[in-house]
Design a protein around this motif. Structure first.
Motif, PDB file in Angstrom:
ATOM      1  N   THR A  47      37.414  49.854  -5.793  1.00 23.50           N
ATOM      2  CA  THR A  47      36.023  50.129  -5.666  1.00 23.50           C
ATOM      3  C   THR A  47      35.259  49.981  -6.769  1.00 23.50           C
ATOM      4  O   THR A  47      34.293  49.498  -7.018  1.00 23.50           O
ATOM      5  CB  THR A  47      35.956  51.639  -4.842  1.00 23.50           C
ATOM      6  OG1 THR A  47      36.410  51.661  -3.685  1.00 23.50           O
ATOM      7  CG2 THR A  47      34.251  51.702  -4.779  1.00 23.50           C
TER       8      THR A  47
ATOM      9  N   ALA B 286      35.115  46.218  -8.367  1.00 21.74           N
ATOM     10  CA  ALA B 286      34.331  45.532  -7.572  1.00 21.74           C
ATOM     11  C   ALA B 286      32.812  45.480  -7.781  1.00 21.74           C
ATOM     12  O   ALA B 286      32.050  44.570  -7.941  1.00 21.74           O
ATOM     13  CB  ALA B 286      34.654  45.738  -6.036  1.00 21.74           C
TER      14      ALA B 286
ATOM     15  N   ARG C 148      37.433  43.100  -3.216  1.00 16.60           N
ATOM     16  CA  ARG C 148      37.279  43.753  -2.000  1.00 16.60           C
ATOM     17  C   ARG C 148      38.144  43.397  -0.682  1.00 16.60           C
ATOM     18  O   ARG C 148      38.409  44.335  -0.130  1.00 16.60           O
ATOM     19  CB  ARG C 148      35.989  43.078  -1.421  1.00 16.60           C
ATOM     20  CG  ARG C 148      34.688  43.249  -2.288  1.00 16.60           C
ATOM     21  CD  ARG C 148      33.539  42.348  -2.161  1.00 16.60           C
ATOM     22  NE  ARG C 148      32.288  42.688  -2.800  1.00 16.60           N
ATOM     23  CZ  ARG C 148      31.322  41.784  -2.864  1.00 16.60           C
ATOM     24  NH1 ARG C 148      31.383  40.627  -2.600  1.00 16.60           N
ATOM     25  NH2 ARG C 148      30.324  42.342  -3.566  1.00 16.60           N
TER      26      ARG C 148
ATOM     27  N   ILE D  94      31.593  46.041   3.634  1.00 15.16           N
ATOM     28  CA  ILE D  94      32.444  45.374   3.005  1.00 15.16           C
ATOM     29  C   ILE D  94      32.535  43.769   3.605  1.00 15.16           C
ATOM     30  O   ILE D  94      32.265  42.812   2.573  1.00 15.16           O
ATOM     31  CB  ILE D  94      33.958  45.888   3.167  1.00 15.16           C
ATOM     32  CG1 ILE D  94      34.056  47.249   2.356  1.00 15.16           C
ATOM     33  CG2 ILE D  94      35.017  44.923   2.449  1.00 15.16           C
ATOM     34  CD1 ILE D  94      35.373  47.741   2.523  1.00 15.16           C
TER      35      ILE D  94
ATOM     36  N   SER E  34      29.349  42.048   1.855  1.00 15.84           N
ATOM     37  CA  SER E  34      29.401  41.642   0.602  1.00 15.84           C
ATOM     38  C   SER E  34      30.235  40.488   0.498  1.00 15.84           C
ATOM     39  O   SER E  34      29.857  39.625  -0.220  1.00 15.84           O
ATOM     40  CB  SER E  34      29.875  42.987  -0.242  1.00 15.84           C
ATOM     41  OG  SER E  34      29.249  44.031  -0.105  1.00 15.84           O
TER      42      SER E  34
END
Length: 508
Positions: A102, A105, A142, A160, A163
């Motif tokens: 996380t 990213a 991701r 997610i 993105s």
């Protein structure tokens, strides 16, 4: 005015090349968990760093991420394959890994956003050459988050997918979505931002909720192996199976539901030649051979690989499996006893001894082929995908036999489990191997399935690993002795296997 002519130097310790080199050297010898925790602290500090040139900022992040990879692989192996970890230890491992991906990213996203919003910023021009790698690592991070969610059967948040889709379209617009880069030092082959997005799409459509965490990892590696054979295109091809709207950030959807009018973000994908390659690999593994070109992260026996390969074959078929029986919504309670031993005890007629071990679940819908249940997540410690389940609906007298097929966690500490029904009528039997000597006295417990019986064929549920193609069995029932000649194992789970035998009844 003269002061403003000179750029401010970043006051972050990682901006100093000697200090960065020292920190990286310490990470190489540190314990995996401590190293990842330290990296998480550095990532947090980088979020607030000021006056970093973009190219220098990315270079620091890249080196830290490179140093973290061997430690992450070690922690992932511990999470998947260490048999004696407590639930709390597993939770901590999961949080440590998920937190790392996380954080990294978010930082890669910060780099790419700065490059696109401030192209004239000092260092942005030098960063352009690294943008394909930054986008590929961002998409890979991701995608890895989705995999870690799959380990725990957690749903993937819409953010997610948004993105992933947004970065994919930006990389396409910049012309480097398919530009090959070496993702990390030592990684086999090359990748790209587009390939990482496609990998996430294929992973999402491969029904990971029907696999154990170790199988999820193997399936993910199989996807990476066959990914170049998949086809992703703005145009709907005759063999397209799924579509996704990258602009809206949707999750992939079967073409059974048409996307409607054409729009810029629509992408269609199909297995292409991957399905033929998978079929060929299955035939090779069935001969107990594993090609050296497969990067599985370790050595795995045939019995571990084949269920995963066959699962993917179903998921990648041009006509994905459809529900054969209509579901009906219900709300009723059901008593459940997990495991082969409990099931054998019940179908042998001694279920009263198991009253204190019975769990109570809520059945939400049923069909001819199975049911979906809802229960407290704390009960999942005793339930594994592929385990045998003995079930009795509230108010009923008949026990049913099923197997855990699909699992999903829900909000509020609840979980859903899809159960495939194996039999509505079954019977416990003691099987005697037809051997000579002491071993002949050792009986094998079995559950005789009476549903869909074929004359001359007996289907038995046995403890996992009990079937032998060289061993005949017999059992006595209703005054007759049944002589069983082995045929094949038709299905198996984590604690059982279903075998078929030729039946030759003879007088007792």
């Amino acid at each position: 005015m003269l002061i403003n002519l000179f750029p401010q130097r970043p006051d972050h310790p990682l901006a100093d090349a000697k200090e960065l080199k020292r920190i990286l050297a310490e990470l190489h010898v540190e314990k995996a968990a401590h190293a990842v925790d330290e990296l998480a602290s550095w990532f947090e500090s980088l979020k607030h760093a000021r006056n970093f040139r973009l190219d220098h900022y990315f270079d620091v992040l890249r080196q830290l991420d490179d140093a973290g990879q061997p430690h992450l692989r070690r922690l992932a192996r511990d999470y998947l394959y260490s048999p004696f970890l407590s639930r709390l230890e597993l939770q901590r491992l999961w949080e440590r890994n998920y937190g790392y991906w996380t954080a990294v990213a978010a930082l890669y996203a910060l780099c790419t956003t700065r490059a696109r919003l401030e192209p004239k910023e000092r260092g942005a021009d030098a960063f352009k050459v690294s943008l394909p790698l930054a986008d590929a690592r961002l998409q890979a991070a991701r995608r890895t988050l989705i995999k870690w969610l799959a380990y725990r059967y957690e749903p993937v948040e819409g953010e997610i997918w948004k993105s992933l889709g947004r970065t994919s379209l930006l990389a396409e617009a910049a012309g480097h979505a398919q530009k090959p880069v070496q993702l990390y030092p030592g990684h086999q082959g090359s990748s790209s931002a587009g390939h990482q997005y496609l990998h996430a799409l294929v992973f999402s459509t491969s029904s990971m909720d029907g696999l154990l965490p170790q199988q999820v990892e193997l399936a993910d590696r199989m996807i990476a192996h066959f990914l170049p054979a998949f086809v992703c295109s703005p145009d709907c091809r005759p063999d397209s199976v799924y579509w996704v709207d990258a602009e809206k950030g949707s999750a992939p959807t079967r073409l059974a539901r048409h996307p409607g009018a054409a729009r810029p973000g629509l992408r269609f994908f199909s297995p292409g030649q991957a399905l033929a390659g998978l079929e060929e690999l299955i035939h090779v593994v069935e001969r107990d051979e594993v090609p050296g070109s497969l990067n599985l992260g370790g050595e795995f026996p045939q019995k571990a690989l084949l269920p995963v390969l066959r699962h993917l074959r179903v998921c990648w078929a041009l006509k994905p499996p459809q529900r054969r029986h209509q579901r009906h919504a219900v709300k009723t309670r059901m008593a459940v006893l997990p495991g082969f031993d409990h099931s054998y005890t019940v179908f042998s007629g001694t279920s009263a001894d198991l009253q204190t071990q019975t769990q109570s679940w809520v059945v939400e819908n049923v069909s001819l082929g199975g049911l979906r249940t809802c229960f407290d997540e704390s009960a999942t410690d005793r339930i594994k995908l592929g385990s045998l389940l003995c079930m009795q609906v509230e108010g009923g007298e008949n026990w049913l036999l099923g197997t855990a097929r699909r699992f999903n966690r829900q909000a509020g500490g609840r979980a859903n489990l899809g159960v495939q029904l194996l039999a509505r009528q079954a019977q416990g039997v003691e099987l005697q191997p037809r051997r000579s000597g002491f071993a002949a006295a050792v009986a094998i417990p079995g559950i005789w399935l009476h549903d869909d019986e074929v004359p001359g064929i007996v289907r038995l549920v046995l403890p996992l690993g009990s079937f032998s193609v060289r061993e005949t069995l017999n059992f006595s029932q209703d005054g007759r002795i049944h002589l069983l000649t082995p045929m094949e194992v038709e299905a198996s789970g984590c604690d059982y296997e279903i075998a078929r035998y030729h039946d030759q009844p003879s007088p007792a």
